[in-house]
Design a protein around this motif. Structure first.
Motif, PDB file in Angstrom:
ATOM      1  N   UNK A 149      17.561-103.595 -34.809  1.00  0.00           N
ATOM      2  CA  UNK A 149      17.302-102.613 -35.861  1.00  0.00           C
ATOM      3  C   UNK A 149      16.026-102.937 -36.608  1.00  0.00           C
ATOM      4  N   UNK A 150      15.261-101.889 -36.896  1.00  0.00           N
ATOM      5  CA  UNK A 150      14.073-101.995 -37.741  1.00  0.00           C
ATOM      6  C   UNK A 150      14.190-100.963 -38.858  1.00  0.00           C
ATOM      7  N   UNK A 151      14.075-101.447 -40.081  1.00  0.00           N
ATOM      8  CA  UNK A 151      14.023-100.554 -41.229  1.00  0.00           C
ATOM      9  C   UNK A 151      12.562-100.387 -41.633  1.00  0.00           C
ATOM     10  N   UNK A 152      12.186 -99.178 -41.969  1.00  0.00           N
ATOM     11  CA  UNK A 152      10.886 -98.913 -42.568  1.00  0.00           C
ATOM     12  C   UNK A 152      11.183 -98.565 -44.022  1.00  0.00           C
ATOM     13  N   UNK A 153      10.925 -99.521 -44.916  1.00  0.00           N
ATOM     14  CA  UNK A 153      11.299 -99.384 -46.322  1.00  0.00           C
ATOM     15  C   UNK A 153      10.163 -98.679 -47.060  1.00  0.00           C
ATOM     16  N   UNK A 154      10.453 -97.475 -47.509  1.00  0.00           N
ATOM     17  CA  UNK A 154       9.452 -96.606 -48.129  1.00  0.00           C
ATOM     18  C   UNK A 154       9.574 -96.661 -49.643  1.00  0.00           C
ATOM     19  N   UNK A 155       8.484 -96.322 -50.327  1.00  0.00           N
ATOM     20  CA  UNK A 155       8.418 -96.517 -51.769  1.00  0.00           C
ATOM     21  C   UNK A 155       8.804 -95.307 -52.590  1.00  0.00           C
ATOM     22  N   UNK A 156       9.072 -94.147 -51.957  1.00  0.00           N
ATOM     23  CA  UNK A 156       9.445 -92.974 -52.753  1.00  0.00           C
ATOM     24  C   UNK A 156      10.149 -91.934 -51.890  1.00  0.00           C
ATOM     25  N   UNK A 157      10.862 -91.034 -52.557  1.00  0.00           N
ATOM     26  CA  UNK A 157      11.500 -89.921 -51.856  1.00  0.00           C
ATOM     27  C   UNK A 157      10.454 -89.020 -51.202  1.00  0.00           C
ATOM     28  N   UNK A 158       9.297 -88.868 -51.847  1.00  0.00           N
ATOM     29  CA  UNK A 158       8.231 -88.036 -51.275  1.00  0.00           C
ATOM     30  C   UNK A 158       7.740 -88.634 -49.951  1.00  0.00           C
ATOM     31  N   UNK A 159       7.619 -89.960 -49.903  1.00  0.00           N
ATOM     32  CA  UNK A 159       7.212 -90.618 -48.664  1.00  0.00           C
ATOM     33  C   UNK A 159       8.301 -90.466 -47.605  1.00  0.00           C
ATOM     34  N   UNK A 160       9.556 -90.507 -48.008  1.00  0.00           N
ATOM     35  CA  UNK A 160      10.664 -90.301 -47.066  1.00  0.00           C
ATOM     36  C   UNK A 160      10.603 -88.904 -46.460  1.00  0.00           C
ATOM     37  N   UNK A 161      10.287 -87.906 -47.257  1.00  0.00           N
ATOM     38  CA  UNK A 161      10.172 -86.539 -46.744  1.00  0.00           C
ATOM     39  C   UNK A 161       9.086 -86.470 -45.672  1.00  0.00           C
ATOM     40  N   UNK A 162       7.954 -87.102 -45.925  1.00  0.00           N
ATOM     41  CA  UNK A 162       6.869 -87.131 -44.936  1.00  0.00           C
ATOM     42  C   UNK A 162       7.321 -87.895 -43.693  1.00  0.00           C
ATOM     43  N   UNK A 163       8.026 -89.005 -43.876  1.00  0.00           N
ATOM     44  CA  UNK A 163       8.520 -89.801 -42.749  1.00  0.00           C
ATOM     45  C   UNK A 163       9.455 -88.982 -41.874  1.00  0.00           C
TER      46      UNK A 163
END
Length: 172
Positions: A149-163
Motif C-alpha cells: 500500500x502507498x498513501x499519497x497524503x494531501x494537504x487539502x480537500x481541494x487537492x484531493x478533488x484534483x487528485x
C-alpha cells in the motif's frame, strides 16, 4: 500495490515508511520537511547529519532517497528524498518521478509493506499541483515494488478533488 490518496497530516500516518520531501541539506526546513523533523525528534536529525558526513557532504541530489529511523513518529522509518524545484523552462518530470521510484526502492530494501508520500515538490518548491499529482500517480502506478500500500497524503480537500480527477478522470 494499492494507491490511496488521503487528506491529512503525514506525521500521524500509521505506515512502515513516511517519505520526507527533504531539502538537499537533510537538516530540516519548512513545510513537510520541518514537520517531520519536529514530530520525529532528535534521532532523525542525528542520522541525517551522519548521512551528510558519510554520503552527501555537498547535499543530497534531487531524485535520490535515503532512509533513517522515524524517531518519535508512528512509522518505523523515514525515507528522505529531494524533489526538484519547479522551473517552467526545464523539464524535470523524470527527476520528480525518480523521487517516488527511489523512495519505493529504499522502502523495498527495508522490507516495508506500507508507505506514505507527501505531494513532492508541490509546496515551497513550486511544482503545479495538478502536474505534481500526474507525476506521482505515474510513478506509483507503474512501480515494480513489493509494497502492498502507498498513501499519497494531501494537504487539502481541494487537492484531493484534483487528485480524484487525475486518478479517476470523469468517474470522480
Amino acid at each position: 500495490m494499492d494507491i490511496l490518496p488521503v487528506v491529512g497530516d503525514i506525521t500521524t500516518r500509521h505506515v512502515d515508511v513516511i517519505v520526507n520531501s527533504a531539502s538537499s541539506s537533510l537538516l530540516g526546513g519548512g513545510g513537510v520537511d520541518g514537520a517531520i523533523h519536529r514530530a520525529g525528534g532528535p534521532a532523525i536529525i542525528a542520522e541525517c547529519r551522519q548521512i551528510r558526513r558519510d554520503r552527501f557532504p555537498d547535499g543530497m541530489p534531487a531524485g535520490e532517497a535515503v532512509a533513517t529511523t522515524a524517531g518519535d513518529l508512528p512509522a518505523k522509518w523515514v525515507v528522505h528524498t529531494v524533489g526538484p524545484v519547479y522551473d517552467a523552462r526545464r523539464d524535470q518530470r523524470a527527476v520528480l518521478r525518480s523521487c517516488y521510484r527511489r523512495s519505493l526502492e529504499v522502502a523495498d530494501e527495508l522490507t516495508a509493506s506500507s508507505i506514505a508520500f507527501p505531494l513532492i515538490s508541490a509546496g515551497i518548491f513550486g511544482w503545479p499541483v495538478e502536474d505534481a499529482l500526474v507525476q506521482a500517480f505515474a510513478a506509483l502506478c507503474g512501480a515494480d515494488t513489493g509494497l502492498e500500500q502507498a498513501e499519497l497524503v494531501l494537504f487539502s480537500d481541494a487537492t484531493m478533488t484534483i487528485a480524484e480527477q487525475v486518478l479517476y478522470g470523469d468517474e470522480a
